[in-house]
Design a protein around this motif. Sequence first.
Motif, PDB file in Angstrom:
ATOM      1  N   PRO A 155      -1.139  22.457  12.388  1.00 56.81           N
ATOM      2  CA  PRO A 155       0.140  23.029  11.791  1.00 56.81           C
ATOM      3  C   PRO A 155       1.456  22.313  12.060  1.00 56.81           C
ATOM      4  CG  PRO A 155      -0.599  24.102  13.803  1.00 56.81           C
ATOM      5  CD  PRO A 155      -1.377  22.849  13.491  1.00 56.81           C
ATOM      6  N   ASP A 156       1.625  21.303  13.090  1.00 63.36           N
ATOM      7  CA  ASP A 156       2.674  20.791  13.577  1.00 63.36           C
ATOM      8  C   ASP A 156       3.241  19.672  12.513  1.00 63.36           C
ATOM      9  OD1 ASP A 156       4.961  20.053  14.923  1.00 63.36           O
ATOM     10  OD2 ASP A 156       3.840  19.524  16.812  1.00 63.36           O
ATOM     11  N   LEU A 157       3.743  19.808  11.527  1.00 66.76           N
ATOM     12  CA  LEU A 157       3.942  18.670  10.553  1.00 66.76           C
ATOM     13  C   LEU A 157       5.195  17.755  10.838  1.00 66.76           C
ATOM     14  CD1 LEU A 157       3.839  20.671   7.041  1.00 66.76           C
ATOM     15  CD2 LEU A 157       2.201  19.196   8.078  1.00 66.76           C
ATOM     16  N   GLU A 158       6.083  18.475  11.873  1.00 64.41           N
ATOM     17  CA  GLU A 158       7.205  17.722  12.418  1.00 64.41           C
ATOM     18  C   GLU A 158       6.610  16.362  13.084  1.00 64.41           C
ATOM     19  OE1 GLU A 158       9.108  21.262  10.944  1.00 64.41           O
ATOM     20  OE2 GLU A 158       7.109  20.737  11.928  1.00 64.41           O
ATOM     21  N   GLU A 159       5.678  16.793  13.987  1.00 62.81           N
ATOM     22  CA  GLU A 159       4.900  15.942  14.845  1.00 62.81           C
ATOM     23  C   GLU A 159       4.070  14.882  13.955  1.00 62.81           C
ATOM     24  OE1 GLU A 159       3.529  13.533  18.059  1.00 62.81           O
ATOM     25  OE2 GLU A 159       5.205  14.737  17.939  1.00 62.81           O
ATOM     26  N   THR A 160       3.020  15.492  13.518  1.00 66.71           N
ATOM     27  CA  THR A 160       1.741  14.710  12.833  1.00 66.71           C
ATOM     28  C   THR A 160       2.151  13.888  11.736  1.00 66.71           C
ATOM     29  OG1 THR A 160       1.278  16.604  11.500  1.00 66.71           O
ATOM     30  CG2 THR A 160       0.012  16.369  13.596  1.00 66.71           C
ATOM     31  N   LEU A 161       3.290  14.235  10.756  1.00 65.64           N
ATOM     32  CA  LEU A 161       3.703  13.399   9.711  1.00 65.64           C
ATOM     33  C   LEU A 161       4.712  12.398  10.277  1.00 65.64           C
ATOM     34  CD1 LEU A 161       4.040  15.987   6.593  1.00 65.64           C
ATOM     35  CD2 LEU A 161       2.239  14.520   7.231  1.00 65.64           C
ATOM     36  N   GLY A 162       5.531  12.725  11.190  1.00 64.62           N
ATOM     37  CA  GLY A 162       6.347  11.845  11.797  1.00 64.62           C
ATOM     38  C   GLY A 162       5.619  10.677  12.411  1.00 64.62           C
ATOM     39  N   ARG A 163       4.460  11.099  13.111  1.00 66.16           N
ATOM     40  CA  ARG A 163       3.457   9.834  13.727  1.00 66.16           C
ATOM     41  C   ARG A 163       3.008   9.193  12.595  1.00 66.16           C
ATOM     42  NH1 ARG A 163       1.560  12.912  17.240  1.00 66.16           N
ATOM     43  NH2 ARG A 163      -0.617  13.616  16.169  1.00 66.16           N
ATOM     44  N   PHE A 164       2.507   9.589  11.759  1.00 69.50           N
ATOM     45  CA  PHE A 164       1.724   8.853  10.586  1.00 69.50           C
ATOM     46  C   PHE A 164       2.704   8.010   9.953  1.00 69.50           C
ATOM     47  CE2 PHE A 164      -0.110   7.935   6.434  1.00 69.50           C
ATOM     48  CZ  PHE A 164      -1.289   8.103   6.675  1.00 69.50           C
ATOM     49  N   GLY A 165       4.058   8.390   9.945  1.00 69.81           N
ATOM     50  CA  GLY A 165       4.966   7.490   9.529  1.00 69.81           C
ATOM     51  C   GLY A 165       5.179   6.160  10.333  1.00 69.81           C
ATOM     52  N   GLU A 166       5.205   6.562  11.533  1.00 68.86           N
ATOM     53  CA  GLU A 166       5.383   5.520  12.485  1.00 68.86           C
ATOM     54  C   GLU A 166       4.308   4.565  12.552  1.00 68.86           C
ATOM     55  OE1 GLU A 166       8.480   4.672  13.995  1.00 68.86           O
ATOM     56  OE2 GLU A 166       9.402   6.167  12.884  1.00 68.86           O
ATOM     57  N   THR A 167       3.201   5.184  12.726  1.00 64.91           N
ATOM     58  CA  THR A 167       2.111   4.348  13.126  1.00 64.91           C
ATOM     59  C   THR A 167       1.388   3.724  11.917  1.00 64.91           C
ATOM     60  OG1 THR A 167       0.561   6.362  13.147  1.00 64.91           O
ATOM     61  CG2 THR A 167       1.582   5.688  15.258  1.00 64.91           C
ATOM     62  N   ASP A 181     -10.881   1.828  13.243  1.00 58.05           N
ATOM     63  CA  ASP A 181      -9.911   1.118  13.072  1.00 58.05           C
ATOM     64  C   ASP A 181      -8.939   1.307  11.971  1.00 58.05           C
ATOM     65  OD1 ASP A 181      -7.833  -0.994  13.103  1.00 58.05           O
ATOM     66  OD2 ASP A 181      -8.955  -2.561  13.831  1.00 58.05           O
ATOM     67  N   PRO A 182      -7.718   1.927  12.011  1.00 60.60           N
ATOM     68  CA  PRO A 182      -6.928   2.091  10.454  1.00 60.60           C
ATOM     69  C   PRO A 182      -6.507   0.874  10.035  1.00 60.60           C
ATOM     70  CG  PRO A 182      -6.180   3.431  12.482  1.00 60.60           C
ATOM     71  CD  PRO A 182      -7.203   2.563  13.129  1.00 60.60           C
ATOM     72  N   ILE A 188       2.419   4.041   8.165  1.00 60.55           N
ATOM     73  CA  ILE A 188       3.103   3.844   6.740  1.00 60.55           C
ATOM     74  C   ILE A 188       4.278   2.768   7.143  1.00 60.55           C
ATOM     75  CG2 ILE A 188       4.869   4.532   5.279  1.00 60.55           C
ATOM     76  CD1 ILE A 188       3.727   7.441   5.360  1.00 60.55           C
ATOM     77  N   LYS A 189       4.888   2.630   8.156  1.00 56.07           N
ATOM     78  CA  LYS A 189       5.783   1.788   8.570  1.00 56.07           C
ATOM     79  C   LYS A 189       5.150   0.216   8.671  1.00 56.07           C
ATOM     80  CE  LYS A 189       9.787   4.099  10.223  1.00 56.07           C
ATOM     81  NZ  LYS A 189      10.852   4.053  11.358  1.00 56.07           N
ATOM     82  N   PRO A 190       4.061   0.073   9.589  1.00 56.42           N
ATOM     83  CA  PRO A 190       3.365  -1.186   9.964  1.00 56.42           C
ATOM     84  C   PRO A 190       2.358  -1.572   8.661  1.00 56.42           C
ATOM     85  CG  PRO A 190       2.433   0.602  11.321  1.00 56.42           C
ATOM     86  CD  PRO A 190       3.611   1.309  10.519  1.00 56.42           C
ATOM     87  N   PHE A 191       1.970  -0.658   7.819  1.00 58.17           N
ATOM     88  CA  PHE A 191       1.033  -1.061   7.011  1.00 58.17           C
ATOM     89  C   PHE A 191       1.500  -0.910   5.443  1.00 58.17           C
ATOM     90  CE2 PHE A 191      -1.714   0.371  10.813  1.00 58.17           C
ATOM     91  CZ  PHE A 191      -2.010  -0.835  11.183  1.00 58.17           C
ATOM     92  N   GLY A 192       2.536  -0.251   5.392  1.00 56.93           N
ATOM     93  CA  GLY A 192       2.973  -0.226   3.888  1.00 56.93           C
ATOM     94  C   GLY A 192       3.378  -1.195   3.099  1.00 56.93           C
ATOM     95  N   ARG A 193       3.355  -2.380   3.667  1.00 61.75           N
ATOM     96  CA  ARG A 193       3.671  -3.505   3.157  1.00 61.75           C
ATOM     97  C   ARG A 193       2.081  -4.405   2.633  1.00 61.75           C
ATOM     98  NH1 ARG A 193       8.977  -6.153   5.344  1.00 61.75           N
ATOM     99  NH2 ARG A 193      10.513  -4.508   4.791  1.00 61.75           N
ATOM    100  N   LEU A 194       1.135  -3.922   3.150  1.00 62.51           N
ATOM    101  CA  LEU A 194      -0.077  -4.498   2.798  1.00 62.51           C
ATOM    102  C   LEU A 194      -0.367  -4.882   1.329  1.00 62.51           C
ATOM    103  CD1 LEU A 194      -2.830  -2.822   5.032  1.00 62.51           C
ATOM    104  CD2 LEU A 194      -1.864  -4.905   5.348  1.00 62.51           C
ATOM    105  N   MET A 238       0.862  -1.095  -0.070  1.00 65.52           N
ATOM    106  CA  MET A 238       0.147  -0.095   0.053  1.00 65.52           C
ATOM    107  C   MET A 238       0.720   1.267  -0.122  1.00 65.52           C
ATOM    108  SD  MET A 238      -3.412   0.701   0.123  1.00 65.52           S
ATOM    109  CE  MET A 238      -4.290  -0.548   0.996  1.00 65.52           C
ATOM    110  N   LYS A 239       0.766   2.270  -0.983  1.00 59.14           N
ATOM    111  CA  LYS A 239       1.156   3.719  -1.137  1.00 59.14           C
ATOM    112  C   LYS A 239       0.418   4.513  -0.403  1.00 59.14           C
ATOM    113  CE  LYS A 239       1.996   3.187  -5.351  1.00 59.14           C
ATOM    114  NZ  LYS A 239       2.643   3.316  -6.714  1.00 59.14           N
TER     115      LYS A 239
END
Length: 294
Positions: free
Chosen positions: A274-286, A249-250, A288-294, A1-2
Motif C-alpha cells: 500500500p505504501d506507494l510513496e516508498e515503493t514507487l519512489g524506490r522503483f524509480g531510483e533503482t 537480477d533485475p 527506471i533511472k539506471p536502466f531507462g536508457r537500455l 526501455m520504458k
Amino acid sequence: MKFTLHFGNNNFPDLAGATRFVQLAEAAGFDSVLAIDHVVFPHDYKSTYPYSATGRLFGSPSDPLPDPLIWMAFMAAATTRLRFMTGVIILPLRHPLVLAKQVATLDFMSQGRIELGIGVGWLKEEFEALGVPFEKRGKRTDEYIAAMRALWANDGASFTGEFVNFTEVSCNPKPIKGRVPIVIGGHSEAAARRAGRIGDGFFPSIGAQVDTRPLFDIARRTAETAGRDPAAIEMIAGCPELLPGASGDPQAALLERKERGIGRIVVPVGPFLPDLEETLGRFGETIIKPFGRL
C-alpha cells in the motif's frame, strides 16, 4: 526501455486515490499507466478467463471498475507528462465511430498522451448482454481499426465494410499526430498476426497462462510478410524480477528482454501497495533511472 504500471482504474476507482497514484507514477519516472475494460460483469459465466490460473475474473461483480476512457480523462488532467493506454479495451463491444471520437478528443485534450490498447474479447456472456455477436469478433476488430484510422486521417472520410459503412463524414478534433497508436493485446497467434499486420504495438498480457515469447517472433514475421518494418512495432512484456520482493537480477532480466526486442516493460501495481510513496519512489531510483536508457 520504458516502464508502465498496469491495473490503474480497478485498483484506484476513486478520484483521490487515482490522482495520488498517477502523480506518484509520474514523479517516479514511469512512462505510462494502463487501465482495463469491462462494460458489464456477468454474474454467471462459463467463459474461461485466460489471464488467471483459476480461469475466473479477479474480484466480484460489485467491485467498481470505472470506464477506462473516462478514468484516463480525469487522470490526464491531473498529470503533465504521463501517458495513458487502455490495457485493453474490448474493441468489438464499442461502436467504432463513437470510440474514434472519444479517443481523438482525449488525445487532443491531453496533448497526444493517449494510446489505444485493444483486444477482441473472451467473455462471451458480456457480448450477449450487449447484443454484439461473439462470432467474427476478430474480423469485426480489424474493420473497426481501419474505420477509426480513416476518420482520424482526413475529413470527408468514407469506408465500406461488412460491419461499418459511412460516406464523406468528418470527425473532429483529430488526434495530435493524426492518429492514435493502436496496441494489439492478446495471447494468441491470431493476436500476434494482427499486431504484425496492423498494430503499432503488441502486448500479449503479463498474466497469460501460456508462453507468450514465441508470439513476438510471429508478429515480426507477419510484419515482414505484410511489407512492414518489424522494428516499427513496439513489443511490450512483463518482468516479474523487477517487482518488490522478487528474487533474481533485475539488470540481467531487462537485458534479456532488450535482446528479444522488448521496448516496454509492464508491471502490475498490486505488489507496490500500500505504501506507494516508498515503493514507487524506490522503483524509480533503482530501476527506471539506471536502466531507462537500455
